[in-house]
Write a protein that holds these residues in place. Sequence first.
Motif, PDB file in Angstrom:
ATOM      1  N   SER A 225       0.811  -1.215   0.000  1.00 45.70           N
ATOM      2  CA  SER A 225       0.000   0.000   0.000  1.00 45.70           C
ATOM      3  C   SER A 225       0.848   1.271   0.000  1.00 45.70           C
ATOM      4  CB  SER A 225      -0.938   0.004   1.226  1.00 45.70           C
ATOM      5  OG  SER A 225      -1.922   0.999   1.113  1.00 45.70           O
ATOM      6  N   GLU A 227       2.344   4.959  -0.947  1.00 45.79           N
ATOM      7  CA  GLU A 227       1.714   6.210  -1.379  1.00 45.79           C
ATOM      8  C   GLU A 227       2.106   6.583  -2.805  1.00 45.79           C
ATOM      9  OE1 GLU A 227       1.483   9.263   2.107  1.00 45.79           O
ATOM     10  OE2 GLU A 227       3.283   8.039   2.409  1.00 45.79           O
ATOM     11  N   GLU A 258     -10.425   2.018  -3.680  1.00 43.51           N
ATOM     12  CA  GLU A 258     -11.129   3.285  -3.857  1.00 43.51           C
ATOM     13  C   GLU A 258     -10.211   4.445  -3.494  1.00 43.51           C
ATOM     14  OE1 GLU A 258     -14.873   3.223  -1.879  1.00 43.51           O
ATOM     15  OE2 GLU A 258     -15.698   1.672  -3.206  1.00 43.51           O
ATOM     16  N   SER A 259      -9.268   4.704  -4.382  1.00 41.06           N
ATOM     17  CA  SER A 259      -8.329   5.814  -4.202  1.00 41.06           C
ATOM     18  C   SER A 259      -8.067   6.434  -5.560  1.00 41.06           C
ATOM     19  CB  SER A 259      -7.010   5.326  -3.600  1.00 41.06           C
ATOM     20  OG  SER A 259      -6.033   6.353  -3.639  1.00 41.06           O
ATOM     21  N   ALA A 261      -5.523   7.907  -6.366  1.00 39.07           N
ATOM     22  CA  ALA A 261      -4.116   7.707  -6.713  1.00 39.07           C
ATOM     23  C   ALA A 261      -3.942   6.623  -7.764  1.00 39.07           C
ATOM     24  CB  ALA A 261      -3.313   7.363  -5.462  1.00 39.07           C
ATOM     25  N   TYR A 269       0.995   8.743  -9.516  1.00 38.67           N
ATOM     26  CA  TYR A 269       1.242   7.621  -8.598  1.00 38.67           C
ATOM     27  C   TYR A 269       2.340   6.704  -9.123  1.00 38.67           C
ATOM     28  CZ  TYR A 269       0.384   3.609  -5.593  1.00 38.67           C
ATOM     29  OH  TYR A 269       0.543   2.577  -4.687  1.00 38.67           O
TER      30      TYR A 269
END
Length: 297
Positions: A225, A227, A258-259, A261, A269
Amino acid sequence: MSVYGGIETGGSKWRCAIGTGPDDLRATKTIRTTTPEETIRQVVEFFQEQGPVAAIGIGSFGPVDAKPGSETWGHITSTPKSGWAHTDIAPKIRSLLAVPVAFDTDVGAAALGENRWGAARGLDTFCYITIGTGIGGGVMAHGALVHGLLHPEFGHLRIPHDLERDPFPGVCPYHGDCWEGLASGVAVETRWGQLGEELGDNEAVWALEAQYLALGLVSVICVLSPERIVLGGGVMNAPGLLPLVRREVGELLNGYLESAAVGTEIEGYLTLPALGSRAGVLGAIALAETASALPVR
């Protein structure tokens, strides 16, 4: 202001630099990788001629032993690079130059450089992944490089391999068709019989490469996960490859995360390194700063 040395070791070349950061590199040199004895001798001569430095950071191809206190700290371990397995790197350079030395993977150093000066500034958790001769990755979390048992080995993820579409067995001497075995620069060259830069915009080549890269990246995204993921290495210079990879990642995730990015903002990203090919050696200079308080043994 203290001046530091940085060394990025590679299977084909070593990069050396002296300075304090990207805007202050006072001397640089690229040395072809030959035998351990000859290569290290040339590196030592560079620092003897251009120094002195307060400390040296080394980011090395691997696998390596970067665990402080280990009897083989600072050594390359089980590398497939001929003649380099179990080579003493950091202790030897520390002894010959009589300066403190910090040691990590080449991709760990590049991650540190991008976090300090490049595309990952201000981020808490991110990954730097290089797609070049091989595939490797560094992870930073809470401002520190992640090591764990040994260090991350992104290139040896096992990804789906459709043998009907791609009967190529892979090039990894340990695993055959792991991520590195299928998608590294050596894999591209061996599968198609040409260097990547000679393959032009061949759609079949880069569609397959993008799918393999995306399969590995989706695993990284779901497990760690991060960033942001910074993608370095020569393979990523192929025109049009990065947009293909972004599209494939989006399709494989299929809206599960649900991002924004990994949706509408995926261009920011999955990104190239802001420091370009200098990320590793600059990261080694940043690594050297952490060594300046260490003893010379």
